[in-house]
Motif scaffolding. Sequence first.
Motif, PDB file in Angstrom:
ATOM      1  N   LEU A 237      35.575 -28.682  83.887  1.00 14.92           N
ATOM      2  CA  LEU A 237      35.531 -27.331  83.324  1.00 14.92           C
ATOM      3  C   LEU A 237      34.108 -26.943  82.936  1.00 14.92           C
ATOM      4  O   LEU A 237      33.732 -25.770  83.010  1.00 14.92           O
ATOM      5  CB  LEU A 237      36.458 -27.234  82.113  1.00 14.92           C
ATOM      6  N   GLY A 238      33.307 -27.936  82.522  1.00 12.34           N
ATOM      7  CA  GLY A 238      31.924 -27.662  82.162  1.00 12.34           C
ATOM      8  C   GLY A 238      31.064 -27.251  83.342  1.00 12.34           C
ATOM      9  O   GLY A 238      29.979 -26.688  83.165  1.00 12.34           O
ATOM     10  N   LEU A 239      31.551 -27.511  84.554  1.00 11.58           N
ATOM     11  CA  LEU A 239      30.824 -27.115  85.762  1.00 11.58           C
ATOM     12  C   LEU A 239      31.449 -25.913  86.446  1.00 11.58           C
ATOM     13  O   LEU A 239      30.744 -25.020  86.915  1.00 11.58           O
ATOM     14  CB  LEU A 239      30.774 -28.300  86.743  1.00 11.58           C
ATOM     15  N   TRP A 240      32.775 -25.885  86.512  1.00  7.94           N
ATOM     16  CA  TRP A 240      33.441 -24.845  87.291  1.00  7.94           C
ATOM     17  C   TRP A 240      34.443 -24.005  86.496  1.00  7.94           C
ATOM     18  O   TRP A 240      35.131 -23.165  87.065  1.00  7.94           O
ATOM     19  CB  TRP A 240      34.169 -25.476  88.485  1.00  7.94           C
ATOM     20  N   GLY A 241      34.519 -24.202  85.186  1.00  4.54           N
ATOM     21  CA  GLY A 241      35.440 -23.406  84.385  1.00  4.54           C
ATOM     22  C   GLY A 241      35.056 -21.938  84.373  1.00  4.54           C
ATOM     23  O   GLY A 241      33.871 -21.588  84.407  1.00  4.54           O
ATOM     24  N   GLU A 242      36.059 -21.076  84.326  1.00  3.90           N
ATOM     25  CA  GLU A 242      35.821 -19.634  84.294  1.00  3.90           C
ATOM     26  C   GLU A 242      35.271 -19.220  82.934  1.00  3.90           C
ATOM     27  O   GLU A 242      35.788 -19.625  81.888  1.00  3.90           O
ATOM     28  CB  GLU A 242      37.129 -18.874  84.569  1.00  3.90           C
ATOM     29  N   THR A 243      34.223 -18.396  82.967  1.00  2.82           N
ATOM     30  CA  THR A 243      33.548 -17.995  81.730  1.00  2.82           C
ATOM     31  C   THR A 243      34.500 -17.340  80.739  1.00  2.82           C
ATOM     32  O   THR A 243      34.440 -17.611  79.529  1.00  2.82           O
ATOM     33  CB  THR A 243      32.381 -17.028  82.050  1.00  2.82           C
ATOM     34  N   HIS A 244      35.401 -16.491  81.215  1.00  5.00           N
ATOM     35  CA  HIS A 244      36.296 -15.762  80.296  1.00  5.00           C
ATOM     36  C   HIS A 244      37.312 -16.702  79.643  1.00  5.00           C
ATOM     37  O   HIS A 244      37.954 -16.331  78.644  1.00  5.00           O
ATOM     38  CB  HIS A 244      37.018 -14.629  81.027  1.00  5.00           C
ATOM     39  N   GLN A 245      37.449 -17.928  80.167  1.00  2.00           N
ATOM     40  CA  GLN A 245      38.375 -18.883  79.572  1.00  2.00           C
ATOM     41  C   GLN A 245      37.658 -19.942  78.751  1.00  2.00           C
ATOM     42  O   GLN A 245      38.139 -20.339  77.680  1.00  2.00           O
ATOM     43  CB  GLN A 245      39.219 -19.551  80.670  1.00  2.00           C
ATOM     44  N   THR A 246      36.505 -20.413  79.233  1.00  2.00           N
ATOM     45  CA  THR A 246      35.774 -21.454  78.499  1.00  2.00           C
ATOM     46  C   THR A 246      34.811 -20.896  77.473  1.00  2.00           C
ATOM     47  O   THR A 246      34.399 -21.592  76.551  1.00  2.00           O
ATOM     48  CB  THR A 246      34.978 -22.338  79.474  1.00  2.00           C
ATOM     49  N   GLY A 247      34.419 -19.626  77.638  1.00  2.00           N
ATOM     50  CA  GLY A 247      33.419 -19.025  76.763  1.00  2.00           C
ATOM     51  C   GLY A 247      32.006 -19.454  77.099  1.00  2.00           C
ATOM     52  O   GLY A 247      31.069 -19.157  76.359  1.00  2.00           O
ATOM     53  N   LYS A 248      31.831 -20.163  78.220  1.00  2.00           N
ATOM     54  CA  LYS A 248      30.508 -20.643  78.633  1.00  2.00           C
ATOM     55  C   LYS A 248      30.256 -20.233  80.075  1.00  2.00           C
ATOM     56  O   LYS A 248      31.194 -20.095  80.861  1.00  2.00           O
ATOM     57  CB  LYS A 248      30.436 -22.172  78.513  1.00  2.00           C
ATOM     58  N   PRO A 249      28.987 -20.044  80.460  1.00  2.00           N
ATOM     59  CA  PRO A 249      28.687 -19.679  81.844  1.00  2.00           C
ATOM     60  C   PRO A 249      29.104 -20.784  82.808  1.00  2.00           C
ATOM     61  O   PRO A 249      29.104 -21.968  82.460  1.00  2.00           O
ATOM     62  CB  PRO A 249      27.156 -19.507  81.851  1.00  2.00           C
ATOM     63  N   VAL A 250      29.481 -20.391  84.032  1.00  2.00           N
ATOM     64  CA  VAL A 250      29.771 -21.376  85.069  1.00  2.00           C
ATOM     65  C   VAL A 250      28.533 -22.242  85.270  1.00  2.00           C
ATOM     66  O   VAL A 250      27.405 -21.750  85.315  1.00  2.00           O
ATOM     67  CB  VAL A 250      30.166 -20.674  86.393  1.00  2.00           C
ATOM     68  N   GLY A 251      28.746 -23.556  85.361  1.00  2.50           N
ATOM     69  CA  GLY A 251      27.612 -24.468  85.521  1.00  2.50           C
ATOM     70  C   GLY A 251      26.841 -24.725  84.257  1.00  2.50           C
ATOM     71  O   GLY A 251      25.709 -25.234  84.302  1.00  2.50           O
ATOM     72  N   ASN A 252      27.428 -24.429  83.098  1.00  2.00           N
ATOM     73  CA  ASN A 252      26.698 -24.577  81.836  1.00  2.00           C
ATOM     74  C   ASN A 252      26.195 -26.001  81.618  1.00  2.00           C
ATOM     75  O   ASN A 252      25.095 -26.209  81.100  1.00  2.00           O
ATOM     76  CB  ASN A 252      27.602 -24.157  80.671  1.00  2.00           C
ATOM     77  N   ASP A 253      26.985 -26.985  82.016  1.00  2.00           N
ATOM     78  CA  ASP A 253      26.569 -28.371  81.811  1.00  2.00           C
ATOM     79  C   ASP A 253      25.376 -28.749  82.688  1.00  2.00           C
ATOM     80  O   ASP A 253      24.616 -29.666  82.339  1.00  2.00           O
ATOM     81  CB  ASP A 253      27.739 -29.327  82.079  1.00  2.00           C
ATOM     82  N   ILE A 254      25.219 -28.062  83.816  1.00  2.00           N
ATOM     83  CA  ILE A 254      24.034 -28.293  84.656  1.00  2.00           C
ATOM     84  C   ILE A 254      22.798 -27.793  83.927  1.00  2.00           C
ATOM     85  O   ILE A 254      21.763 -28.467  83.878  1.00  2.00           O
ATOM     86  CB  ILE A 254      24.165 -27.584  86.022  1.00  2.00           C
ATOM     87  N   ARG A 255      22.892 -26.602  83.339  1.00  2.00           N
ATOM     88  CA  ARG A 255      21.764 -26.048  82.591  1.00  2.00           C
ATOM     89  C   ARG A 255      21.334 -26.981  81.465  1.00  2.00           C
ATOM     90  O   ARG A 255      20.151 -27.095  81.143  1.00  2.00           O
ATOM     91  CB  ARG A 255      22.127 -24.675  82.018  1.00  2.00           C
TER      92      ARG A 255
END
Length: 350
Positions: A237-255
């Motif tokens: 989810l930290g890589l491919w989770g939908e922003t509107h569901q996780t509250g974080k940008p897609v790929g946030n863990d990569i950043r």
Amino acid sequence: MTRPATIRDLVAPYVPDIEAAMRRYVPPIEGEGAAMFGMLHYHLGWADETFRPARQPTGKRVRAALVLMSAEGLGVPRERALPAAAAVELVHEFSLIHDDIEDGDRERRHRPTLWTLWGVPQAINAGDALFAIAHRALFGLADVGVPAERVVHAAHRFSETMVALCRGQHQDMAFETRLDVTPDEYRAMIAGKTGVLLGLAAELGAIIAGLPDDDRARYRRFGERLGRAFQIQDDLLGLWGETHQTGKPVGNDIRKRKKSLPVLLALAHPGPDAESLRALYARETPLTDADVERALAIIEQTGARKAAEAEMHAAYAEAEQMLDEVAVQYGEHAVEQLRHLVRLLQHRTE
């Protein structure tokens, strides 16, 4: 009977009793320790920054509910398991206070973290207090009629788990400065950070019920497998989770250059793709959106995403297998709520 549609729906009937039990052990905001206890109330979502009573965001209380689900499935009255449920939730909250300091996180649950408001030394001290309070809550089992030998065994397992939890956090922090972390090292780390506490939560219900060693171990293994699956799912989810569901940008863990399982599996893949990903992670400048897209593409191309998904599903299946073994011995009613939990977790999107 209508089955719960979400994890919150499943846990909701347990939450009022869990919250009440936690409040029994966390002292009120008064007397000489008012400021420290106010910090704890703030962290737990019971007070605002001025220590006035307030309803603030809290955790889902899944770990505490897991204690109750295990115990009640084995015929233990809820009130007899509540001290253990409170202890598990309070020690989890202690770990979050210290995690926030160690990770430099400035927000948790959309509010400033304890250390950003009152400084690192006071936050450490508040976390230490919560750690002690969690142990006091666990010994509350003796006050509700749990036999002394079971209380001692529960305390022994609780302390063992705390050491494993700290070891997992140590490994996690050590990984931050390394680019040679292996998938196996990561699996060992998440067993300590996530698996052991869920394993303890499930096992405590079995200890309170007086189950023999082999059956208690099945509950523990169930929780550990559930924790492993949960963490790998978080990684995905930290890589491919939908922003509107996780509250974080897609790929946030990569950043954030997190070394999650899909990333490590990709880095372990032979060939130029892995080297390209390693170079991105080694770069000192912030990653651009294009860099994040490239990293995600590499993880897909190496098959790491599918491999991580397969591991997650296998861990959930192993958790279900443990429940099958328990059901043979104690009946399907013993594991009904636990099965609901597994199936809801499998389909979570946040």
